[in-house]
Design a protein around this motif. Structure first.
Motif, PDB file in Angstrom:
ATOM      1  N   GLN A  70       0.722  -1.026   0.013  1.00  0.00           N
ATOM      2  CA  GLN A  70       0.066   0.038   0.121  1.00  0.00           C
ATOM      3  C   GLN A  70       0.743   1.218  -0.001  1.00  0.00           C
ATOM      4  O   GLN A  70       1.757   1.142   0.260  1.00  0.00           O
ATOM      5  CB  GLN A  70      -0.847  -0.108   1.237  1.00  0.00           C
ATOM      6  N   ILE A  71       0.281   2.339  -0.365  1.00  0.00           N
ATOM      7  CA  ILE A  71       0.818   3.750  -0.425  1.00  0.00           C
ATOM      8  C   ILE A  71       0.107   4.396   0.786  1.00  0.00           C
ATOM      9  O   ILE A  71      -1.266   4.487   0.824  1.00  0.00           O
ATOM     10  CB  ILE A  71       0.912   4.409  -1.466  1.00  0.00           C
ATOM     11  N   LEU A  72       0.570   5.370   1.522  1.00  0.00           N
ATOM     12  CA  LEU A  72      -0.164   6.269   2.502  1.00  0.00           C
ATOM     13  C   LEU A  72       0.313   7.637   2.010  1.00  0.00           C
ATOM     14  O   LEU A  72       1.556   8.147   2.298  1.00  0.00           O
ATOM     15  CB  LEU A  72       0.348   5.740   3.969  1.00  0.00           C
ATOM     16  N   LEU A  73      -0.726   8.414   1.887  1.00  0.00           N
ATOM     17  CA  LEU A  73      -0.648   9.857   1.684  1.00  0.00           C
ATOM     18  C   LEU A  73      -1.313  10.536   3.008  1.00  0.00           C
ATOM     19  O   LEU A  73      -2.437  10.351   3.133  1.00  0.00           O
ATOM     20  CB  LEU A  73      -1.372  10.391   0.384  1.00  0.00           C
ATOM     21  N   THR A  74      -0.519  11.353   3.808  1.00  0.00           N
ATOM     22  CA  THR A  74      -0.944  11.831   4.737  1.00  0.00           C
ATOM     23  C   THR A  74      -1.622  13.043   4.721  1.00  0.00           C
ATOM     24  O   THR A  74      -1.165  14.081   3.705  1.00  0.00           O
ATOM     25  CB  THR A  74       0.330  12.140   5.827  1.00  0.00           C
ATOM     26  N   CYS A  75      -2.721  13.324   5.680  1.00  0.00           N
ATOM     27  CA  CYS A  75      -3.189  14.870   5.330  1.00  0.00           C
ATOM     28  C   CYS A  75      -3.969  14.850   6.807  1.00  0.00           C
ATOM     29  O   CYS A  75      -4.787  14.067   7.349  1.00  0.00           O
ATOM     30  CB  CYS A  75      -4.498  14.671   4.466  1.00  0.00           C
ATOM     31  N   GLN A  76      -3.756  16.102   7.552  1.00  0.00           N
ATOM     32  CA  GLN A  76      -4.587  16.256   8.808  1.00  0.00           C
ATOM     33  C   GLN A  76      -4.484  17.843   8.825  1.00  0.00           C
ATOM     34  O   GLN A  76      -3.361  18.620   8.563  1.00  0.00           O
ATOM     35  CB  GLN A  76      -3.487  15.756   9.939  1.00  0.00           C
ATOM     36  N   ALA A  77      -5.688  18.212   9.434  1.00  0.00           N
ATOM     37  CA  ALA A  77      -5.946  19.592   9.332  1.00  0.00           C
ATOM     38  C   ALA A  77      -6.626  19.840  10.992  1.00  0.00           C
ATOM     39  O   ALA A  77      -7.355  19.037  11.362  1.00  0.00           O
ATOM     40  CB  ALA A  77      -6.953  20.100   8.435  1.00  0.00           C
ATOM     41  N   ARG A  78      -6.250  20.983  11.338  1.00  0.00           N
ATOM     42  CA  ARG A  78      -7.008  21.303  12.996  1.00  0.00           C
ATOM     43  C   ARG A  78      -8.014  22.266  12.538  1.00  0.00           C
ATOM     44  O   ARG A  78      -7.874  23.144  11.498  1.00  0.00           O
ATOM     45  CB  ARG A  78      -5.873  22.246  13.524  1.00  0.00           C
ATOM     46  N   ALA A  79      -9.257  22.094  13.074  1.00  0.00           N
ATOM     47  CA  ALA A  79     -10.355  22.920  12.537  1.00  0.00           C
ATOM     48  C   ALA A  79     -11.470  22.688  13.698  1.00  0.00           C
ATOM     49  O   ALA A  79     -11.470  21.751  14.546  1.00  0.00           O
ATOM     50  CB  ALA A  79     -10.979  22.220  11.262  1.00  0.00           C
ATOM     51  N   SER A  80     -12.337  23.590  13.842  1.00  0.00           N
ATOM     52  CA  SER A  80     -13.380  23.525  14.607  1.00  0.00           C
ATOM     53  C   SER A  80     -14.817  24.194  14.138  1.00  0.00           C
ATOM     54  O   SER A  80     -14.722  25.550  13.713  1.00  0.00           O
ATOM     55  CB  SER A  80     -13.074  24.423  15.981  1.00  0.00           C
TER      56      SER A  80
END
Length: 940
Positions: free
Chosen positions: A54-64
């Protein structure tokens, strides 16, 4: 009432107007905010044939409230379905069983919540591979011994770049690169500058691909090298491996230029930048010029020069630096009033120059802000090398004036005759209209009263009649509010004893006076400024101290005054309503300041001209100047020889002499007066003196050793400070002692330290007269004195003669011989080697004893008694041992009787003792008794 996550109620008020219904909080609270990326996808290289699934592409955002995520591939949204190869893990995208045809491309993460949407930077997924070499048989490579050859690698299709090596005959007999052999990492080709008989063999190209921990290697079929034997004649260099005429590189990348030449002797490779000096970031290993992190300063034209004693060849090419976009100015979150204009700007640097585009939840900006304009905005800078994203949130607000966070001060003290500023700063959106009243009187602009456009009230020349209550009224279309404060008039503060100007020397002390009167109902404080900068006594390193603790006295003591303490001192006496100030000037006399504007001109081989501008004399005339120099070899500053030798204080130019040719120099100037030597000037720009012929001869001329028929000449390499120019080398002249004709030889390179002359006709240990001198592009230097150097030694020609062996004891022997004559030594006699072995043993198993120097005898111990030995003697020198003498035989004596005498008795007289014993009779294997030895001991 709205329940929050903490289960505490949040009260909201609703205000209605003809056009809007706006909710705003009854008290301050944290509002929602749009997505802000904490992790974004990165470029990914996936190796074909990898065991990873598998390939893992990361993405994480801080939000409210928390963000939801989508992904795009080449601009098209990816459908995440059950049993799909794509799935989301939080915001991360997981690609199972990657396939090149379907999954290669550019990916973007899209994060959204109720506030707005942002898109991540693009990240590519590419597939790495390395195919096999062709199995076709390769043509042989034919050449002439002493000339250069090239082997073509012809690598198989691959991505990304690969590492090349070559092996000869058998794996893994890899070829090590040196000045004679070079493997291009650009093409994979193998170059041999000058072939030798030892190069014959079958050559194979070996390629290795690396992707993270995944590694794959392949190798080609072999090419056979055959050489024609001919007398090897020297020939000039020809550059065969060349870097591109234009090399484009991104700032920060590794850049490597290759240059390799054929030639006999093997050429030396030098690098230079034609439009600038050498950078400290260069890494040169003859065929390679590398920049670990190339920068715009490295852009320019570079020249590779290949040189040997037959000539030289050159090649030039450019490095052109470009860069991905980088932000010079980014946008940040903003709160804006409804109906206002907003100017938001961002700027990016890069090469080519980036273009800018804007994103706002997919909608363009409008000229007048409305509530619908709130959301997430992104500025995107792009050029052909990539893109960069900057994100920010715009929050459009509308509410009535509110003084709760910033009311008018309740009590406003002011000094009689002074000025007071009363701010009116309610929070309001849009901006509120402001009016002021005193009691019931409406205030307007006049001679003493000013109401600024921002709503600030200013009253000048205050009197007692100005006391009273002042009210600020604020209003916008959302509503109105007011805030009131009371003005109280106090006595003014005055300086009663002002500081006086003074003049002192460095290291002296002085007290600056300052007394004041003030309104007795208020506290008085004193502050001091030096040239309008506030003095912090606690951080003054003991140079400042308050002279008195009396309330209305603010005297300042200056202790151990330095030049930096000179200037305009201002004493300020201050209460909460007003202040008064007086100033005085303190002059501090000291050593001169640093000279400026140092310029180096008229650069010659051993002299330069310096000029400078006078620095501050610090109120004491400059008496003289001193010039100092330093070089990369001598890093400490030292005084230079100048013309004139003593530089007077009114001078601004001087000549510096006694410099080393072709040497990098920096200069600085120091001024002095009766109070001492001042700080030095800034170092000059680094310059290099002109080249000149060498002025001293090389030292340490000696030699010797080597193989038969060789004359080895050694010397101490000339240090950098004696080379005086580029193109440095050594010229040797030598002849056999007693002959008339001199032979010559040239050795290139300052680091060279020996020369080998080969001639099979040279007799062993022949003395030669040798001289040496250095040269560079400007000419030759002086010649050294003649030194005697001998050719290589050989083993002694003859054996020692007249070998005589005498048995000393049963286990020891003495050996003597006639020495070998000097003319038969073939070198310098180091000593003799004695070999001895038992009768019946082979000579190869003999024991050995060596003497040192000219001795012609030896004493050998630890022999076996009553044993026949054979002895041979050889002379030896640095080349080895000579022939052995004819073996001489001898037999060691029998051992002495082992039984001691019996029946020992003695009788004492006044001055003697008589001893008797039974005689000892030797056995057959013992030597005959020839006498007895009597020993005695005494006790204290």
């Amino acid at each position: 009432t709205i329940m929050q996550d903490s289960e505490m109620p949040l009260l909201l008020f609703c205000i209605l107007s003809p056009s809007y219904a706006v909710w705003w909080p009854a008290e301050s609270t944290v509002r929602n905010y749009g997505p802000v990326f904490e992790e974004q996808p990165r470029n990914t290289l996936f190796p074909e044939g990898s065991s990873e699934e598998q390939i893992l592409l990361t993405c994480q955002a801080r939000a409210s409230p928390p963000a939801t995520y989508r992904w795009k591939l080449n601009g098209t949204e990816i459908k995440i379905e059950t049993n799909s190869r794509y799935r989301l893990n939080g915001g991360n995208l997981v690609i199972s069983n990657p396939v090149k045809l379907k999954d290669a491309g550019f990916y973007q993460c899209v994060a959204s919540n109720s506030v707005g949407t942002v898109v991540s930077r693009e990240a590519y997924v590419r597939f790495g591979f390395l195919q096999e070499f062709s199995t076709e048989e390769r043509d042989p490579v034919r050449g002439t011994e002493g000339w250069g050859v090239m082997f073509t690698c012809s690598p198989p299709p691959h991505f990304p770049g690969i590492e090349y090596r070559w092996f000869v005959n058998d794996f893994p007999n890899f070829i090590s690169t040196d000045r004679r052999r070079f493997i291009s990492q650009a093409t994979g080709n193998l170059y041999i500058a000058k072939t030798e008989a030892s190069d014959l063999g079958n050559y194979s190209c070996f390629a290795t691909g690396h992707i993270d921990s995944f590694k794959k290697s392949v190798f080609s079929t072999s090419s056979q090298l055959s050489l024609v034997r001919e007398d090897s004649r020297p020939y000039a260099p020809t550059i065969k491996a060349k870097f591109p005429s234009d090399t484009f590189a991104l700032a920060g990348q590794l850049v490597s230029l290759e240059c390799f030449a054929f030639g006999n002797p093997v050429p030396q490779i030098r690098w230079r930048k034609l439009d600038g000096g050498q950078s400290s970031r260069w890494i040169t290993t003859e065929p390679l010029l590398e920049f670990k992190e190339v920068s715009f300063e490295d852009e320019g034209t570079y020249e590779c020069e290949a040189e040997n004693i037959q000539g030289k060849d050159t090649y030039r090419g450019r490095i052109i630096i470009q860069a991905q976009p980088e932000w010079l100015k980014v946008i940040s979150d903003k709160e804006a009033d409804i109906g206002a204009d907003l100017h938001w700007s961002c700027a990016a640097a890069g090469k080519p120059r980036p273009t800018i585009r804007w994103l706002r939840n997919g909608r363009p900006l409008t000229s007048q802000l409305t509530m619908d304009d709130s959301g997430m905005y992104q500025c995107v800078g792009e050029n052909k090398h990539g893109s960069t994203y900057a994100s920010a949130e715009l929050y459009v607000q509308a509410f009535a004036p509110d003084f709760r966070l910033n009311p008018v001060r309740r009590l406003i003290p002011a000094a009689r005759g002074g000025e007071i500023i009363i701010h009116c700063q309610p929070k309001a959106a849009p901006k509120a209209n402001i009016i002021w009243t005193k009691g019931t009187e409406l205030l307007n602009n006049g001679s003493r009263i000013t109401i600024t456009p921002s709503g600030t009230l200013i009253i000048r020349n205050i009197s007692k009649s100005d006391e009273g209550k002042y009210t600020c009224f604020a209003e916008n279309f959302m509503g109105k509010a007011n805030s009131t404060g009371t003005l109280s008039v106090r006595d003014a503060t005055k300086i009663t004893l002002a500081p006086s100007s003074a003049d002192i020397n460095v290291g002296e002390n002085i007290t600056l006076k300052c007394h004041a009167s003030h309104d007795p109902t208020m506290d008085l404080t004193f502050t001091w400024c030096l040239d309008d900068l506030l003095i912090d006594i606690s951080k003054s390193e003991g140079h400042y101290k308050r002279a008195s603790t009396v309330k209305n006295i603010g005297d300042l003591m200056v202790l151990n005054a330095q030049l930096k303490h000179a200037g305009r001192y201002t004493c300020t006496a201050q209460t909460v309503v007003d202040s008064a100030s007086e100033s005085a000037t303190l002059v501090v006399r000291g050593p001169p300041g640093p000279p400026g504007g140092l310029v180096v001109t008229d650069i010659k081989d051993t002299t330069v001209q310096l000029s400078w501008s006078r620095g501050f004399d610090n109120h004491s005339p400059i008496a003289k100047y001193v010039i100092q120099v330093r070089t990369p070899i001598f890093s400490h500053w030292k005084q230079a020889r100048t013309n004139p030798a003593n530089i007077e204080g009114n001078s601004e130019t001087a000549q510096v002499g006694n410099l080393i040719p072709w040497m990098d120099y920096e200069f600085r100037v120091l001024a002095s007066n009766i109070l001492g030597v001042g700080e030095p000037s800034m170092p000059s720009a680094k310059i290099r003196t002109k080249e000149a012929a060498p002025t001293v001869a090389p030292s340490g001329l000696n030699g010797g050793g080597g193989a038969p028929g060789e004359l080895i000449i050694n010397w101490t390499p000339m240090q950098r400070e004696y080379q005086n120019g580029d193109g440095f080398g050594y010229n040797l002249t030598f002849r056999k002692e007693g002959t008339q004709v001199w032979k010559t030889a040239t050795v290139l390179g300052a680091e060279s330290l020996h020369y080998v002359y080969r001639n099979e006709s040279i007799a062993p240990y022949t003395p030669f007269e040798v001289k040496i001198k250095a040269f560079n592009k400007k000419g030759e230097g002086p010649e050294s004195l003649v030194s005697i150097v001998h050719s290589a030694e050989e083993e002694p020609r003859v054996a020692p003669s007249n070998i005589t062996v005498n048995s000393v004891m049963a286990t020891e022997m003495d050996i003597t011989w006639n020495s070998v004559e000097d003319h038969d030594m073939n070198g310098v006699l180091l000593g003799y080697e004695i070999r001895y072995w038992k009768h019946g043993d082979k000579e190869e198993a003999a024991d050995r004893v060596r003497t040192a120097g000219l001795v012609s005898s030896a004493h050998v111990t630890d022999l076996h008694p009553n044993t026949k030995y054979h002895v041979a003697v050889r002379a030896y020198n640095r080349a080895g041992t000579g022939p052995a003498s004819n073996p001489t035989s001898f037999t060691t004596t029998k051992p002495p009787p082992r039984r001691p005498p019996d029946n020992i008795s003695w009788k004492f007289s006044s001055s003697s003792v008589s001893i008797k014993w039974d005689p000892v009779v030797a056995k057959a294997d013992e030597s005959a008794v020839t006498g007895y030895k009597v020993t005695s001991t005494s006790s204290g």
